[in-house]
Design an enzyme around this catalytic site. Structure first.
Site, PDB file in Angstrom:
ATOM      1  N   HIS A  52      -0.739  -1.627  -1.721  1.00 46.16           N
ATOM      2  CA  HIS A  52      -0.144  -1.794  -3.046  1.00 46.16           C
ATOM      3  C   HIS A  52      -1.001  -2.740  -3.870  1.00 46.16           C
ATOM      4  CE1 HIS A  52       4.268  -0.591  -1.970  1.00 46.16           C
ATOM      5  NE2 HIS A  52       3.389   0.188  -1.382  1.00 46.16           N
ATOM      6  N   GLU A  54      -0.271  -5.260  -5.721  1.00 50.49           N
ATOM      7  CA  GLU A  54       0.057  -6.680  -5.560  1.00 50.49           C
ATOM      8  C   GLU A  54      -0.567  -7.254  -4.291  1.00 50.49           C
ATOM      9  OE1 GLU A  54       4.009  -4.770  -7.053  1.00 50.49           O
ATOM     10  OE2 GLU A  54       2.213  -4.136  -5.968  1.00 50.49           O
TER      11      GLU A  54
END
Length: 150
Positions: A52, A54
């Site tokens: 992901h 993040e």
């Protein structure tokens, strides 16, 4: 700040061009005001459910700061983080999370698990939401509409 969220949206657009879910993230060192990490989803390319935006940005920022903690850093992300990412944000002790669009299905900050509201969450960052939400939301809707047509 808008310029940081603009860069997160730019990262999301890069993901979309690679046929990844268009989510982008940027981490800013508050002491310098400089972007120290930026990333976009690479789940499909890496065939890795943890790739992901993040998490990739946190990894880069920790490496750059030579620390597992990012206490004087803010995260700007184009979509509300999921539970996995919220956990990593807490563990990295990020000061503030700015996210554009809410994720009613998979989000874990203001929707779903509401991770930072749990008693077991040891670090609760400040959360600011909504800047460039319409742009991010449209990008996501267009991406999934295009996928359904294929």
């Amino acid at each position: 700040m808008k310029m940081y969220m603009d860069e997160a949206i730019h990262q999301a657009a890069k993901a979309a061009r690679k046929e990844e879910v268009p989510i982008g993230a940027v981490i800013v060192n508050n002491s310098t005001g400089k972007i120290i990490a930026k990333a976009h989803n690479l789940v499909q390319k890496r065939k890795d459910a943890t790739a992901h935006a993040e998490l990739l940005a946190i990894h880069k920022a920790c490496k750059k700061m030579k620390s597992k903690y990012l206490m004087d850093c803010d995260l700007y992300v184009s979509l509300e983080p999921c539970t996995m990412c919220a956990g990593a944000i807490s563990l990295a002790k990020i000061k503030t999370v700015h996210f554009a669009a809410e994720d009613k299905k998979g989000g874990a900050i203001v929707n779903g698990a509401k991770f930072f509201d749990k008693k077991t969450c040891n670090h609760k960052p400040e959360v600011i939401q909504g800047e460039l939400a319409e742009i991010s939301s449209k990008m996501l809707k267009d991406f999934f509409k295009g996928r359904r047509k294929k």
